[in-house]
Structures are given as C-alpha cells and as structure tokens.
Design an enzyme around this catalytic site. Structure first.
Site: not given
Length: 270
Positions: A103, A255
């Site tokens: 991320s 994610h």
C-alpha cells in the site's frame, strides 16, 4: 521468531526497526519490507519466516506508526519517508537490496527505486498506493483545524479496529486476534491523531507517470481481486507504466495481502 530490535534517529525522531537474520549462512541478500498507512512492520509477520530462508529481513515503522515516535511537531511527507528509508540503509551500511512494499509502503518502495536506482535490485509491490494527488487545499484546511484530531479519533473508535480490518480483507475470518492487537496498539498513544493530521496535510502526491516510467528495477506487482480500497485496475495501469513489471491478480484476496496470502506472495520472491 528470533530478531533484534533497534532504534535510530531521523530528524530527531526515534525510528523503530527490526532485523531478522537469514537462516541461510551462505546468503548475503537483504530485503527491506515497508508497511502501509496505519500499519507497522509487524504486518509482514506471516511472510518473514519463509523469507528468512534466503534473505536477511529488515522492517521499520514509519512515524507516527507502530513503535516509532509520534510527534505533531514534525511533518513527514512521502519524500521524508523515502529519505528516512535510505538513511536507515546508510546507517546499516547496506548498499544493494530488494524491497517489498504494501500500500503506502509500495509507493515509498517505488520512490526508492526511482531516486536510488543503483541500490535497488528488485521491487515486490503489494497493492501499492499509486496515482494519488497531493492533499487539496480544502482538505488541508480541514486537517489543520484544531478539532480534526479529535474527529479522527472518534471515527476510528466508532468503526473499531476490528471493523476496519474486516472491511479490508476478502474473508473476514482471516482477521486474527494478533492482527487486531498489532493494529490497535498505536491508537492508544494520544499523540497519534495530531501526528496523522500533520501527515495528511504534508504527505504529497504519488509518483507521476514520467517518473514511474524511469524505474529500472525488475518489479513484481501483486493485487487482490477483491481489494475494496485500491481496485486491481490500478495494478494494470502500473503494469503499463513500469518498464520491467509483471502483475499477479490474487483471487479471494482483498487489500491486506501480506496477512491474507503470504505463502503465495513469498513463492514469487526469489
């Protein structure tokens, strides 16, 4: 899991980092793992044991996250995080290595490869933050309000760490007690939210297209097909921009790839 815990100072802020020695005494390879927003180096705990079969593994906590110092007096931008990571490598006298980033950490990994091409061998990107613009003027004004840290704290407490984590994974059953504790601890420090407000105002934008196109390192990108935060379409866009990239879309993953699919990811890291 055996490791050594250390601290070094960047801009007078104490930075926490850990070194996990390689189990392979014949290997001198190093990999630096960079975490995402609101996370810490502990998010890679499921990947590290296998990585140690071929690497010395290093993790750090970007301030104000994890065990690193929290301060609302110093603004940290993506440029600062990039310089911080490079300073850590200088501190450890590491000249050449691989980098993995999740991320926000993926954005910092790409910046390191762009700014220090002679030091980076391979990039492993786990749903890296990409194509975000700097904080706009209106949002910056809101983040500057004295009440903003209290509002953020209220929002996080209302949603709860458990709810936050369960939203980010494809299978909520993969949210473990260890994950909840690791993500919860930083929120217990009263300095976290003023520090976050400062970061939101100063973080800057992601690397532009022309910079991405100059990254020379071999790059492997991983993306969860069910990512609710950053859609896989961003991965395909990066694939077109990065000159030496491959992309793996992981089914049944959201994610939090290092927590959800560590074995799959590590199988591609060599």
């Amino acid at each position: 899991m055996s490791y050594s815990n250390h601290t070094f100072h960047y801009k007078k802020i104490a930075i926490d980092y850990r070194i996990y020695p390689s189990h392979n005494t014949d290997s001198s390879r190093t990999i630096l793992l960079l975490h995402g927003f609101l996370a810490s180096g502990s998010c890679f705990h499921r990947m590290i044991p296998d990585l140690r079969q071929r690497y010395q593994v290093i993790t750090l906590d970007f301030p104000p996250f994890g065990n690193s110092e929290k301060s609302s007096d110093i603004a940290f931008s993506y440029e600062d995080y990039t310089d911080l990571a490079a300073s850590l490598l200088d501190h450890l006298q590491i000249k050449y290595l691989d980098i993995g980033g999740h991320s926000m950490g993926g954005q910092i990994a790409m910046r390191l490869a762009y700014c220090y091409p002679e030091r980076i061998n391979k990039l492993f990107l786990f749903a890296p933050s990409s194509y975000m613009l700097p904080t706009d003027t209106f949002s910056s004004m809101i983040a500057s309000a004295s009440i903003f840290p209290a509002i953020m704290q209220f929002v996080f407490e209302a949603t709860s760490v458990v709810g936050f984590l369960r939203h980010l994974v494809a299978d909520p059953e993969k949210v473990t007690l260890r994950m909840v504790i690791a993500y919860s601890i930083p929120f217990m420090d009263k300095e976290l939210f003023p520090s976050l407000a400062h970061f939101i105002r100063s973080r800057g934008g992601d690397l532009p297209n022309d910079s991405l196109q100059q990254i020379k390192a071999k790059t492997i990108i991983f993306w969860g097909k069910e990512d609710p935060l950053l859609p896989p379409s961003i991965g395909y866009r990066l694939l077109a921009e990065l000159p030496h990239a491959t992309l793996h879309i992981l089914p049944d993953a959201g994610h939090l790839l290092p927590e959800e699919t560590p074995e799959t990811i590590v199988s591609y890291i060599e």
